[in-house]
Design a protein around this motif. Structure first.
Motif, PDB file in Angstrom:
ATOM      1  N   SER A  53       0.827  -1.195   0.000  1.00  0.00           N
ATOM      2  CA  SER A  53       0.000   0.000   0.000  1.00  0.00           C
ATOM      3  C   SER A  53       0.869   1.256   0.000  1.00  0.00           C
ATOM      4  N   GLY A  61      -4.353   7.242  -7.045  1.00  0.00           N
ATOM      5  CA  GLY A  61      -4.098   5.828  -6.790  1.00  0.00           C
ATOM      6  C   GLY A  61      -3.583   5.076  -7.988  1.00  0.00           C
ATOM      7  N   THR A  89      -3.590   3.510  -1.389  1.00  0.00           N
ATOM      8  CA  THR A  89      -3.919   2.641  -2.517  1.00  0.00           C
ATOM      9  C   THR A  89      -4.468   1.323  -1.990  1.00  0.00           C
TER      10      THR A  89
END
Length: 894
Positions: free
Chosen positions: A186, A217, A475
């Motif tokens: 992430s 993202g 993300t």
């Protein structure tokens, strides 16, 4: 007087068709297949053309007996099973077992209406042996696959497992997605949302700083790395920029108008119906198909197993007339819309799924259908009408705003809005207030298409700003498959057929390869082991292109372009080269199932297949997770600990595994109480303490005494004193002076409480269970009864939780506490919460799914599946069990 005997597949269909044919025909049901391969053994002679040995099913034996009796008084036999491979195979099995002496005709239709049935009677055909061969090949293929590969899984993974031609690649897709989630790293990024004080107000998002695009993202890869050419803001940078822009003057830098146009989707075919039924109605694929089957058999829709999205000429005329009548001629396209199927290996035998003609609107059939049937019928009706309606048109306005912060940085913000000037096909959805659940659904309004208004703006205008809010984001890993998205992916890859997807998805859940978390399909560690074994040693069998090629070959067999026994020989023994002896090596060659098993079985390392590394602890010891007979567990050397059954694989990190290993072991007592051991354990419903063993329970008990830990307690720090306090529950506080009834304090499924007889009152915290006095308990019991959930007091008969509106019944769904525990209800249907569900964490989608499952269960038991329940026929008692084996005579090829 002799009359024709018509045999269809289901009693419901037989009843509907009887209304159209009248008393001059005898209409009966085969109730599906009457014959199949035996449940045990191979039952296929692989050395002699792969000849199968069939046997009548338990139900089929009685069906054949009854049909033979009916044939004695029949003038001719109409075989009216579905016009697909399975339907053709059923007709052939009936022909082989009935051995009729009267003329036999094959009767087919795509919708159950008077006109369609009349046309089918007057235009019969013979048995299509190409379709029969394809169906038989598929059945033998699945038997060979399971018979050879499943025992490998039993020996190397666990007993009771199975492999399948479509099942195994489907599980592989789900496992691969979970692997991606496990490997995902992430990344954090920030932006700023600006809200104007214009009329109307609108929101704009920071898109560039000093001319460089701000990262979103999609600019990060799965490893958390940022793509070049963009700038990622951290929290400090975003907050300082927002502060610096607070007093800045924002001006319009550009205004761009573009015409907006949106076209309708094609009418439903099986895959898209399953997808939209899942997205909009929260039904599983199997539920969608069962409801659709009922609508078809009762004459409301056309055949529901199709990969064609075209409409017949008759249907096209009726649909366009309905659109003109309902909405006006300006909502019609100038010319009929014709859609081409984009499905791999599509079979064009049927038209799209649509309402039968003459068309009836959802309002016209409302009183005839239950809520689930009506909701699905409405989707089909809307989709069909929309497919022939005009495009929705409008204008999309994109605006760029900019300002310079006090620190000299330039910030640019973007906003867009769409104004719909003509709704077109959307009118059919708006008119019926269809919920727009999915941003990616076939008819749902996407995020970029939502109607929104922006004030009239021109380049250079000053825009007043109400607020600037920095926003942090992370993300997300790729989303797990849902049933709807898995069906879509299987369709894209050309794996399986519309008629198989629902049953396959249900099978992988029943086999323990997959479980559902909300709507998401989560693989078990057993699935990881099975997929790993197949990938390493039987890669062709789970190769997506190979599996799709098998479907193409089955189509070729159905069309008479390939011979069944030759193809099965290649699949089982392998494709041979020009010399007829050595294996072929070209791209389309088959490796041979039997050879794959024989060559790989002795080389499969069961320990390696069932071991998945999680990392190393601080001392360098490897920590792994393994699927076990009684569930997955983590292991470090000889140290093991069970993994909670509701923990998804991507949640089992090294840190989590170390915590599980550090918890007290359930087989090691933490002390003794009155000479009996006390254990601290972790169970399905959380941590608890146990006093005694099954062989030596405490005095006065038939089994060990157990008590859950308080929420504030930790399993790895539990002491014997804590355990003794917990095991003292329930506490008898004394007796009510008024009537002598005992007063108890105890911990329950939904929190701590005091009790007098059947009267209960909640206590505000668990620790108070150990200190509450009789007087305090009596004072509580004297108060009006309330439930306490989530920090709120609610009336005794009020809901524990509210979930919103059920997409099927259109009623409000709530959770209530009933006599037999907590349940969800829409006021019409009640459903107990499922295994592993927690009412506090339950999503609205899960509540709707439980209600949908309950409606099916009621209908299956002969309950009120329709509103006119009193008119439903009584359920017949099941036939007595019997088995009769029979070797099928080889059909004539002449």
């Amino acid at each position: 007087m002799a009359k024709p005997l018509v045999v269809v597949e289901s009693p419901a269909k037989a009843k509907t068709i009887s209304k159209f044919l009248g008393s001059t025909f005898d209409v009966r049901a085969s109730v599906g297949h009457v014959a199949d391969l035996p449940s045990k053994g191979l039952a296929v002679d692989v050395e002699n053309g792969f000849k199968p040995t069939y046997e009548l099913t338990e139900r089929g034996r009685q069906v054949v007996k009854d049909l033979k009796a009916a044939l004695k008084d029949a003038s001719e036999l109409f075989l009216a099973t579905d016009e697909d491979r399975e339907g053709e195979a059923i007709s052939w099995h009936l022909l082989e077992n009935l051995k009729p002496k009267v003329p036999v005709k094959r009767m087919v239709f795509h919708e159950i209406t008077a006109a369609a049935i009349d046309h089918a009677v007057n235009n019969p055909r013979g048995i299509d042996y190409g379709l029969v061969d394809a169906a038989e090949t598929r059945r033998i293929l699945d038997r060979l696959y399971g018979y050879e590969v499943s025992p490998v899984l039993w020996r190397r993974v666990n007993r009771g497992l199975s492999a399948g031609r479509v099942q195994s690649p489907s599980v592989r897709l789900i496992v691969q997605r979970e692997r991606e989630r496990i490997a995902f790293v992430s990344a954090d990024y920030w932006d700023i949302e600006l809200t104007t004080s214009t009329s109307p107000s609108f929101a704009a998002t920071l898109v560039a700083v000093d001319g460089t695009r701000v990262a979103t993202g999609r600019d990060f890869d799965a490893n958390g790395r940022l793509a070049g050419g963009v700038v990622a803001l951290d929290e400090a940078s975003a907050r300082s920029l927002a502060t610096g822009l607070e007093q800045a003057e924002f001006t319009v830098r550009s205004v761009e108008e573009k015409p907006y146009r949106s076209s309708p989707r094609p009418p439903f075919m099986t895959s898209t119906l399953q997808q939209e039924g899942g997205r909009r109605l929260r039904l599983s694929s199997s539920q969608v198909m069962r409801v659709a089957q009922g609508l078809y058999e009762n004459g409301y829709i056309t055949y529901m197993r199709t990969d064609n999205n075209s409409l017949s000429e008759e249907a096209m005329t009726a649909v366009r007339a309905a659109v003109a009548s309902e909405y006006g001629a300006n909502f019609l396209t100038p010319q009929p819309r014709v859609y081409a199927s984009k499905v791999k290996n599509a079979q064009e035998a049927h038209e799209a799924i649509r309402p039968t003609t003459p068309l009836r609107s959802p309002q016209q059939v409302r009183g005839e259908l239950n809520s689930q049937e009506l909701a699905l019928y409405r989707l089909i009706w809307q989709r069909t009408l929309a497919s022939q309606m005009a495009d929705a048109t409008g204008v999309t306005v994109s605006v760029r705003l900019g300002a310079v912060a006090t620190d000299g940085r330039d910030g640019e913000f973007a906003a867009s809005g769409t104004t719909i000037t003509f709704p077109g096909y959307r009118q059919v959805y708006a008119a019926m207030a269809t919920p727009q659940i999915s941003d990616e659904g076939d008819d749902a309004t996407s995020a970029t298409e939502r109607e929104a208004l922006l004030p009239a703006l021109a380049t250079g205008d000053v825009v007043p700003v109400d607020s600037l809010e920095p926003e942090g984001h992370s993300t997300s890993p790729p989303a797990r498959y849902t049933e709807a998205s898995l069906v879509k992916r299987l369709e894209e890859l050309g794996i399986g057929r519309p008629s198989t997807w629902a049953s396959i998805i249900q099978t992988v859940q029943d086999r323990g390869y997959v479980w559902k978390k909300g709507q998401a399909l989560v693989p078990t560690w057993t699935a990881f082991a099975v997929v790993g074994l197949l990938e390493q040693h039987f890669d062709d069998l789970v190769d997506y292109e190979f599996t799709a090629r098998v479907e193409t070959d089955l189509d070729a067999i159905a069309a008479g372009q390939r011979k069944k026994d030759e193809w099965l020989g290649e699949f089982y023994f392998g494709t041979r080269g020009p010399d007829g002896l050595t294996p072929a090596v070209d791209d389309g060659a088959m490796p041979g199932l039997k050879r794959l098993v024989e060559e790989n079985l002795d080389h499969i390392d069961a320990a390696a297949i069932n071991t998945f590394p999680l990392g190393q602890d601080s001392d360098g010891n490897e920590v792994v997770v393994k699927p076990g007979k009684f569930g997955p567990y983590v292991k470090r050397g000889e140290d093991t600990a069970g993994v909670p059954e509701d923990m998804a694989p991507d949640e089992l990190t090294l840190d989590v595994a170390l915590k599980l290993l550090a918890a007290p072991k359930s087989d090691e007592p933490i002390g003794e109480l009155d000479g009996l051991p006390v254990f601290a354990k972790n169970g399905r419903f959380g941590p608890y303490v146990q006093w005694g063993t099954p062989d030596a329970p405490p005095p006065g008990f038939d089994k060990p005494k157990m008590s859950s830990l308080f929420a504030t307690m930790s399993l790895d720090r539990i002491t014997l004193a804590d355990a003794e306090a917990l095991l003292s529950l329930p506490r008898t506080l004394g007796h009510d002076p008024a009537d002598g009834e005992p007063i108890l304090a105890n911990n329950g499924r939904y929190g701590p409480y005091v009790q007098k007889g059947k009267d209960y009152r909640s206590i505000d915290n668990e620790e108070r269970l150990l200190t509450i006095t009789l007087d305090e308990a009596l004072a509580l019991l004297a108060q009006p009864k309330v439930f306490r959930r989530g920090g709120q007091n609610m009336a005794a008969k009020g809901p524990l939780r509210e979930f919103g509106t059920d997409p099927v019944s259109q009623r409000d769904v709530v959770a209530k506490d009933g006599r037999f525990g907590v349940y969800v209800t829409d006021g019409e249907t009640n459903a107990s919460i499922g295994r592993g569900d927690r009412i506090e964490a339950m999503t609205p989608e899960r509540a709707y799914e439980l209600l949908a499952i309950r409606r099916e269960q009621v209908a299956a038991k002969g309950g009120p599946a329709k509103k006119s329940a009193a008119k439903r026929p009584t359920k017949k008692a099941p036939a007595k069990k019997a088995a009769a084996k029979k070797s099928a005579a080889k059909k004539s090829t002449s």
